[in-house]
Structure formats: C-alpha cells, structure tokens
Scaffold this motif. Structure first.
Motif, mmCIF file in Angstrom:
data_model
loop_
_atom_site.group_PDB
_atom_site.id
_atom_site.type_symbol
_atom_site.label_atom_id
_atom_site.label_comp_id
_atom_site.label_asym_id
_atom_site.label_seq_id
_atom_site.Cartn_x
_atom_site.Cartn_y
_atom_site.Cartn_z
ATOM 1 N N LEU A 110 -12.364 -18.792 59.031
ATOM 2 C CA LEU A 110 -11.764 -18.965 57.715
ATOM 3 C C LEU A 110 -10.280 -18.673 57.847
ATOM 4 C CD1 LEU A 110 -11.968 -19.455 54.649
ATOM 5 C CD2 LEU A 110 -12.407 -16.996 54.394
ATOM 6 N N VAL A 111 -9.466 -19.647 57.441
ATOM 7 C CA VAL A 111 -8.019 -19.522 57.519
ATOM 8 C C VAL A 111 -7.447 -19.789 56.132
ATOM 9 C CG1 VAL A 111 -5.906 -20.400 58.587
ATOM 10 C CG2 VAL A 111 -8.031 -20.309 59.916
ATOM 11 N N LEU A 112 -6.711 -18.821 55.600
ATOM 12 C CA LEU A 112 -6.096 -18.956 54.282
ATOM 13 C C LEU A 112 -4.586 -18.786 54.409
ATOM 14 C CD1 LEU A 112 -8.502 -16.707 52.166
ATOM 15 C CD2 LEU A 112 -8.624 -19.174 52.514
ATOM 16 N N TYR A 113 -3.865 -19.846 54.126
ATOM 17 C CA TYR A 113 -2.415 -19.792 54.062
ATOM 18 C C TYR A 113 -2.039 -19.942 52.602
ATOM 19 C CZ TYR A 113 -2.315 -20.910 59.061
ATOM 20 O OH TYR A 113 -2.487 -20.901 60.415
ATOM 21 N N GLY A 114 -1.330 -18.998 52.053
ATOM 22 C CA GLY A 114 -0.883 -19.185 50.691
ATOM 23 C C GLY A 114 -1.080 -17.992 49.812
ATOM 24 N N GLY A 115 -0.804 -18.213 48.537
ATOM 25 C CA GLY A 115 -0.835 -17.148 47.548
ATOM 26 C C GLY A 115 -2.232 -16.827 47.096
ATOM 27 N N ASN A 116 -2.862 -15.942 47.782
ATOM 28 C CA ASN A 116 -4.230 -15.562 47.459
ATOM 29 C C ASN A 116 -4.249 -14.222 46.742
ATOM 30 O OD1 ASN A 116 -5.679 -17.685 49.027
ATOM 31 N ND2 ASN A 116 -4.457 -16.758 50.640
ATOM 32 N N THR A 117 -5.199 -14.066 45.880
ATOM 33 C CA THR A 117 -5.398 -12.783 45.209
ATOM 34 C C THR A 117 -6.813 -12.314 45.513
ATOM 35 O OG1 THR A 117 -6.052 -13.938 43.200
ATOM 36 C CG2 THR A 117 -3.755 -13.266 43.347
ATOM 37 N N VAL A 130 -14.228 -7.581 53.350
ATOM 38 C CA VAL A 130 -15.197 -6.818 54.151
ATOM 39 C C VAL A 130 -16.608 -7.348 53.902
ATOM 40 C CG1 VAL A 130 -16.256 -4.543 54.484
ATOM 41 C CG2 VAL A 130 -13.763 -4.762 54.328
ATOM 42 N N GLN A 131 -16.946 -7.639 52.656
ATOM 43 C CA GLN A 131 -18.264 -8.190 52.340
ATOM 44 C C GLN A 131 -18.459 -9.539 53.031
ATOM 45 O OE1 GLN A 131 -19.388 -8.185 48.218
ATOM 46 N NE2 GLN A 131 -21.018 -9.662 48.555
ATOM 47 N N LEU A 132 -17.433 -10.369 53.051
ATOM 48 C CA LEU A 132 -17.504 -11.662 53.736
ATOM 49 C C LEU A 132 -17.799 -11.461 55.221
ATOM 50 C CD1 LEU A 132 -16.895 -14.824 53.539
ATOM 51 C CD2 LEU A 132 -14.670 -14.185 54.460
ATOM 52 N N VAL A 133 -17.075 -10.549 55.856
ATOM 53 C CA VAL A 133 -17.264 -10.287 57.282
ATOM 54 C C VAL A 133 -18.675 -9.774 57.555
ATOM 55 C CG1 VAL A 133 -16.512 -8.831 59.216
ATOM 56 C CG2 VAL A 133 -14.812 -9.926 57.738
ATOM 57 N N GLN A 134 -19.184 -8.932 56.698
ATOM 58 C CA GLN A 134 -20.522 -8.380 56.894
ATOM 59 C C GLN A 134 -21.627 -9.398 56.597
ATOM 60 O OE1 GLN A 134 -20.346 -4.818 54.521
ATOM 61 N NE2 GLN A 134 -19.264 -3.678 56.126
ATOM 62 N N SER A 135 -21.399 -10.300 55.659
ATOM 63 C CA SER A 135 -22.411 -11.297 55.302
ATOM 64 C C SER A 135 -22.438 -12.478 56.263
ATOM 65 C CB SER A 135 -22.145 -11.834 53.890
ATOM 66 O OG SER A 135 -22.265 -10.809 52.949
ATOM 67 N N CYS A 136 -21.297 -12.875 56.744
ATOM 68 C CA CYS A 136 -21.191 -14.032 57.640
ATOM 69 C C CYS A 136 -21.183 -13.537 59.079
ATOM 70 C CB CYS A 136 -19.940 -14.837 57.322
ATOM 71 S SG CYS A 136 -19.919 -15.489 55.642
ATOM 72 N N LYS A 137 -22.354 -13.367 59.637
ATOM 73 C CA LYS A 137 -22.524 -12.759 60.962
ATOM 74 C C LYS A 137 -21.948 -13.603 62.092
ATOM 75 C CE LYS A 137 -25.134 -9.351 59.387
ATOM 76 N NZ LYS A 137 -24.481 -8.136 59.019
ATOM 77 N N GLN A 138 -21.695 -14.884 61.843
ATOM 78 C CA GLN A 138 -21.113 -15.764 62.865
ATOM 79 C C GLN A 138 -19.587 -15.791 62.814
ATOM 80 O OE1 GLN A 138 -23.242 -17.167 65.111
ATOM 81 N NE2 GLN A 138 -24.767 -16.018 63.959
ATOM 82 N N LEU A 139 -18.994 -15.158 61.814
ATOM 83 C CA LEU A 139 -17.541 -15.198 61.642
ATOM 84 C C LEU A 139 -16.851 -14.570 62.846
ATOM 85 C CD1 LEU A 139 -15.415 -16.078 59.523
ATOM 86 C CD2 LEU A 139 -15.413 -13.724 58.721
ATOM 87 N N ARG A 140 -16.007 -15.362 63.484
ATOM 88 C CA ARG A 140 -15.274 -14.903 64.668
ATOM 89 C C ARG A 140 -13.773 -14.812 64.403
ATOM 90 N NH1 ARG A 140 -19.829 -14.095 65.961
ATOM 91 N NH2 ARG A 140 -20.982 -14.869 67.718
ATOM 92 N N THR A 141 -13.277 -15.676 63.504
ATOM 93 C CA THR A 141 -11.841 -15.749 63.254
ATOM 94 C C THR A 141 -11.586 -15.739 61.755
ATOM 95 O OG1 THR A 141 -11.561 -17.084 65.254
ATOM 96 C CG2 THR A 141 -9.747 -17.083 63.679
ATOM 97 N N LEU A 142 -10.707 -14.855 61.352
ATOM 98 C CA LEU A 142 -10.306 -14.737 59.953
ATOM 99 C C LEU A 142 -8.795 -14.615 59.936
ATOM 100 C CD1 LEU A 142 -11.162 -14.329 56.976
ATOM 101 C CD2 LEU A 142 -11.327 -11.885 57.470
#
Length: 177
Positions: free
Chosen positions: A118-125, A132-144
């Motif tokens: 998951l790559v986010l460029y820009g004005g995020n809130t 942290v919840q995303l990282v814990q739920s998506c067990k295949q996530l390697r790059t953020l």
C-alpha cells in the motif's frame, strides 16, 4: 485497448489517461475480464462508478494505481475493498488534493487480507491506530509507504520492520513476516 476490445487473452494490463476513457471504460469492464492491473492517470476521465464497475467485473484485478485525485476517497476505497478482496497492490497518488481517512483504511483491513503493498502519496488524514490495525489484519503486507506524519513510532507494529525516509515526503515501512 483494441486487442482488449476483441476479447484477446493479451488484455492483462491497461493504463487509462485520456479524454475518452469514460467512453472506453464500459467496454473494458465488459470485455477485459482477465485484467490484472490498472493504472489511472490524472488526465483520465473515468467516473468513480465506472471504476467500481471495473472492480466488480474484473475478478483477476490485483493491482490498482490511481493518480487522479477525483477518484480517491473513502467511498472509493470501501467500494474497491468490498468488490475486490484479492487486491494485492494499491498505489494512490493524490498529492495534497485528496483525503483518505481511517474509514478507507479500515475497509482495506477488513476486506483485503491478501494486500501486499500500500502506497499513499498525498494529503491523508489517517491515524496511527488504524495503520497498526491494517498491518495486523493484512498478514501478507510487506510494503507500506505513508506520508511522513502518519506514524510516530515504528515499534507499534509488533512485527519486524525496516524504516526508510524517502525524498518525496514519505516513509517506507518494509515488514519481515
């Protein structure tokens, strides 16, 4: 696109960046059912509804890159996540012109367990807690890759992580699982 429109097996990747994308998108959604990757540039004229229809129809879609800030929103992320639970790579280029909040990330963490990047460029809130919840739920996530001010400490992930500050105002988190 022409090969795609005649039903060719070669229709695997497409980049949408033109003034007529809104005209072609219904055809792509109907006939390019094996589409795996889509890249939507800032100049594309497709509508949010057309993008969601593409996600609904294209069962093999695993990578989406959106550089068109008009298409980036919580509602779009919710719709994409609900329609394409097999998404593996998402890149959103919105600069400072879009807002993606915790709501959009929560949809990804709930519906996209196969997410690898998951790559986010820009004005995020978005908040650290939801990341942290995303990282814990998506067990295949390697790059953020997130804007610099999203996270305060990398220790909250509870998994081994490498952190690299990039020149473009983002922080790259690489997870070892």
């Amino acid at each position: 696109i022409s090969a795609c429109l005649v039903g060719s097996e070669m229709c695997i990747r497409d980049r949408l960046y033109g003034n007529n994308d809104h005209v072609l998108m219904p055809l792509i959604s109907q006939y390019c059912l094996k589409l795996e990757n889509v890249d939507i540039s800032e100049g594309s004229t497709i509508t949010p509804e057309q993008l969601l229809q593409l996600a609904q129809n294209c069962q093999h879609l695993i990578t989406i890159t959106i550089s068109n800030y008009r298409l980036i929103s919580d509602n779009m992320m919710i719709g994409m996540a609900e329609r394409r639970s097999n998404l593996k790579n998402i890149t959103l280029w919105g600069y400072d012109e879009f807002v993606l909040t915790d709501v959009g990330l929560l949809a990804l963490s709930k519906h996209c367990p196969q997410l690898e990047e998951l790559v986010l460029y820009g004005g995020n809130t978005i908040t650290e807690e939801v990341v942290v919840q995303l990282v814990q739920s998506c067990k295949q996530l390697r790059t953020l890759r997130l804007p610099v001010n999203c996270m305060y400490e990398d220790t909250v992930f509870k998994v081994p992580v490498e952190v690299e500050l990039k020149n473009d105002g983002t922080v790259l988190y690489s997870f070892e699982r």
